[in-house]
Write a protein that holds these residues in place. Structure first.
Motif, mmCIF file in Angstrom:
data_model
loop_
_atom_site.group_PDB
_atom_site.id
_atom_site.type_symbol
_atom_site.label_atom_id
_atom_site.label_comp_id
_atom_site.label_asym_id
_atom_site.label_seq_id
_atom_site.Cartn_x
_atom_site.Cartn_y
_atom_site.Cartn_z
ATOM 1 N N ASP A 130 0.855 -1.191 0.000
ATOM 2 C CA ASP A 130 0.000 0.000 0.000
ATOM 3 C C ASP A 130 0.887 1.235 0.000
ATOM 4 O O ASP A 130 1.012 1.937 1.006
ATOM 5 C CB ASP A 130 -0.933 -0.020 1.223
ATOM 6 C CG ASP A 130 -1.913 1.140 1.230
ATOM 7 O OD1 ASP A 130 -2.193 1.694 0.141
ATOM 8 O OD2 ASP A 130 -2.407 1.507 2.316
ATOM 9 N N HIS A 131 1.500 1.497 -1.146
ATOM 10 C CA HIS A 131 2.422 2.625 -1.245
ATOM 11 C C HIS A 131 1.704 3.952 -1.017
ATOM 12 O O HIS A 131 0.609 4.182 -1.526
ATOM 13 C CB HIS A 131 3.075 2.631 -2.631
ATOM 14 C CG HIS A 131 3.939 3.827 -2.872
ATOM 15 N ND1 HIS A 131 5.097 4.074 -2.141
ATOM 16 C CD2 HIS A 131 3.831 4.854 -3.749
ATOM 17 C CE1 HIS A 131 5.651 5.191 -2.569
ATOM 18 N NE2 HIS A 131 4.897 5.683 -3.549
ATOM 19 N N ARG A 132 2.350 4.806 -0.234
ATOM 20 C CA ARG A 132 1.865 6.156 0.010
ATOM 21 C C ARG A 132 3.010 7.136 -0.229
ATOM 22 O O ARG A 132 4.177 6.807 -0.003
ATOM 23 C CB ARG A 132 1.369 6.300 1.457
ATOM 24 C CG ARG A 132 0.192 5.389 1.778
ATOM 25 C CD ARG A 132 -1.096 5.879 1.155
ATOM 26 N NE ARG A 132 -2.172 4.905 1.256
ATOM 27 C CZ ARG A 132 -3.434 5.172 0.952
ATOM 28 N NH1 ARG A 132 -3.761 6.384 0.536
ATOM 29 N NH2 ARG A 132 -4.348 4.233 1.034
ATOM 30 N N PRO A 139 6.286 0.048 -4.436
ATOM 31 C CA PRO A 139 5.049 -0.734 -4.442
ATOM 32 C C PRO A 139 5.267 -2.155 -4.970
ATOM 33 O O PRO A 139 5.936 -2.355 -5.976
ATOM 34 C CB PRO A 139 4.137 0.055 -5.379
ATOM 35 C CG PRO A 139 5.076 0.790 -6.287
ATOM 36 C CD PRO A 139 6.286 1.116 -5.453
ATOM 37 N N TYR A 191 2.207 2.739 -12.365
ATOM 38 C CA TYR A 191 1.605 2.800 -11.035
ATOM 39 C C TYR A 191 1.034 4.201 -10.865
ATOM 40 O O TYR A 191 1.784 5.193 -10.922
ATOM 41 C CB TYR A 191 2.645 2.508 -9.945
ATOM 42 C CG TYR A 191 2.138 2.842 -8.556
ATOM 43 C CD1 TYR A 191 1.434 1.893 -7.816
ATOM 44 C CD2 TYR A 191 2.314 4.108 -8.008
ATOM 45 C CE1 TYR A 191 0.934 2.209 -6.560
ATOM 46 C CE2 TYR A 191 1.820 4.441 -6.763
ATOM 47 C CZ TYR A 191 1.131 3.485 -6.044
ATOM 48 O OH TYR A 191 0.619 3.813 -4.804
ATOM 49 N N ASN A 192 -0.270 4.313 -10.682
ATOM 50 C CA ASN A 192 -0.937 5.594 -10.443
ATOM 51 C C ASN A 192 -0.521 6.664 -11.458
ATOM 52 O O ASN A 192 -0.185 7.783 -11.088
ATOM 53 C CB ASN A 192 -0.666 6.084 -9.014
ATOM 54 C CG ASN A 192 -1.676 7.146 -8.574
ATOM 55 O OD1 ASN A 192 -2.762 7.244 -9.135
ATOM 56 N ND2 ASN A 192 -1.311 7.929 -7.566
ATOM 57 N N ARG A 204 -2.582 11.544 -11.741
ATOM 58 C CA ARG A 204 -2.579 10.543 -10.674
ATOM 59 C C ARG A 204 -4.000 10.003 -10.518
ATOM 60 O O ARG A 204 -4.791 10.516 -9.718
ATOM 61 C CB ARG A 204 -2.086 11.158 -9.355
ATOM 62 C CG ARG A 204 -0.665 11.713 -9.418
ATOM 63 C CD ARG A 204 0.362 10.607 -9.525
ATOM 64 N NE ARG A 204 1.725 11.145 -9.585
ATOM 65 C CZ ARG A 204 2.425 11.286 -10.697
ATOM 66 N NH1 ARG A 204 1.898 10.916 -11.864
ATOM 67 N NH2 ARG A 204 3.643 11.767 -10.677
ATOM 68 N N GLU A 206 -5.403 7.592 -8.990
ATOM 69 C CA GLU A 206 -5.827 7.175 -7.647
ATOM 70 C C GLU A 206 -5.641 8.283 -6.616
ATOM 71 O O GLU A 206 -5.798 8.050 -5.415
ATOM 72 C CB GLU A 206 -5.044 5.935 -7.214
ATOM 73 C CG GLU A 206 -5.275 4.725 -8.097
ATOM 74 C CD GLU A 206 -4.446 3.537 -7.646
ATOM 75 O OE1 GLU A 206 -4.554 3.144 -6.462
ATOM 76 O OE2 GLU A 206 -3.686 3.003 -8.469
ATOM 77 N N SER A 209 -2.187 11.161 -2.898
ATOM 78 C CA SER A 209 -1.689 10.506 -1.690
ATOM 79 C C SER A 209 -1.078 9.138 -1.983
ATOM 80 O O SER A 209 -0.266 8.636 -1.202
ATOM 81 C CB SER A 209 -2.813 10.347 -0.662
ATOM 82 O OG SER A 209 -3.798 9.436 -1.116
ATOM 83 N N LYS A 210 -1.447 8.547 -3.120
ATOM 84 C CA LYS A 210 -0.902 7.245 -3.498
ATOM 85 C C LYS A 210 0.425 7.360 -4.230
ATOM 86 O O LYS A 210 0.981 6.356 -4.676
ATOM 87 C CB LYS A 210 -1.906 6.490 -4.370
ATOM 88 C CG LYS A 210 -3.148 6.020 -3.625
ATOM 89 C CD LYS A 210 -2.835 4.860 -2.688
ATOM 90 C CE LYS A 210 -2.589 3.584 -3.475
ATOM 91 N NZ LYS A 210 -2.277 2.451 -2.554
#
Length: 260
Positions: A130-132, A139, A191-192, A204, A206, A209-210
């Motif tokens: 759960d990458h932030r 991730p 990714y995102n 982005r 998602e 924050s992701k």
């Protein structure tokens, strides 16, 4: 807040010049010199003897490979039948920042390696499901690879390639190593982000924050913030090998997570 923001910048599109700040804003790469003490040193970059008609691939490996080594059913299920190339990045452990990367292709008999095993770095604090933004972890997952770019001219890739000064970077990494040249060549990890755009695109899907701006790029001999990095010569080899008609993907994570 975007992943690596040291000062404000504006988004860019293909062919436009951008200051250093735009790249630091977008890419998950280490720019701080006050963390990461005692981090692992990268493995030696040795290349196995050339056999089986491809550098670094033995006849035994070619004939033995049928599945992606160490990848379990959860991630295998995320690789469509239409995908014919996978860059497999395997981290040593959940909290480690060194890994190995290897390119595979799908054949009628299964997956077989088409490159040597390359030393790699991932994020300073390891891997996460759960990458932030700002967590200093890469991730875990399976992501498509559709777009490339860099400060330097296209080395011969078939992917769309965006060259420009927006990929210039300065400063130091977590070990005090210079970051200059890290973005000479990059492949965007989807990714995102919005596939089909320059790696510098800010979209982005998602939410911010992701995180985002996670790339495969030139290794600077230290951990990243979220990206995967490999040696310059291996980046050129990867760029020349990736074929959009084979719908390439990257499968990445620590060994235990990949095996699930």
């Amino acid at each position: 807040m975007p992943q690596c923001r040291p000062f404000p910048s504006r988004p860019v599109r293909h062919g436009t010049a951008v200051a250093v700040g735009a790249v630091l804003l977008l890419c998950g790469c280490s720019v701080s010199s006050d963390t990461g003490a005692g981090a692992e040193r990268p493995a030696g970059r040795t290349t196995p003897t050339t056999t089986a008609g491809r550098p670094g691939i033995s006849e035994k490996e070619v004939h033995a490979a049928r599945v992606l080594p160490g990848v379990g059913p959860a991630l295998l299920a995320r690789i469509p039948d239409s995908t014919g190339q996978v860059l497999l990045v395997t981290g040593k452990d959940r909290d480690g920042n060194t890994a190995t990367a290897r390119l595979y292709r799908r054949t009628p008999d299964g997956w077989e390696p088409t490159s040597a095993s390359w030393p790699a770095h991932n994020a300073l604090k390891g891997w996460t499901d759960d990458h932030r933004i700002g967590d200093l972890r890469s991730p875990v997952g399976a992501f498509t690879l559709t777009d490339a770019g860099g400060l330097l001219a296209d080395p011969g890739t078939r992917l769309p390639y965006d060259q420009g000064t927006g990929f210039r970077i300065a400063g130091t990494g977590s070990r005090g190593e210079p970051l200059a040249g890290s973005f000479d060549y990059v492949v965007a990890i989807n990714y995102n982000r919005q596939p089909g755009t320059t790696p510098l695109d800010w979209t982005r899907p998602e939410g911010p924050s992701k995180g985002g701006g996670i790339w495969v790029h030139v290794d600077h001999h230290g951990p990243t913030q979220a990206c995967v990095s490999i040696a310059r010569e291996h980046m050129r080899e990867l760029l020349r090998a990736l074929d959009p008609s084979r719908k390439p993907m990257i499968v990445m994570g620590d060994a235990a997570s990949l095996a699930r």
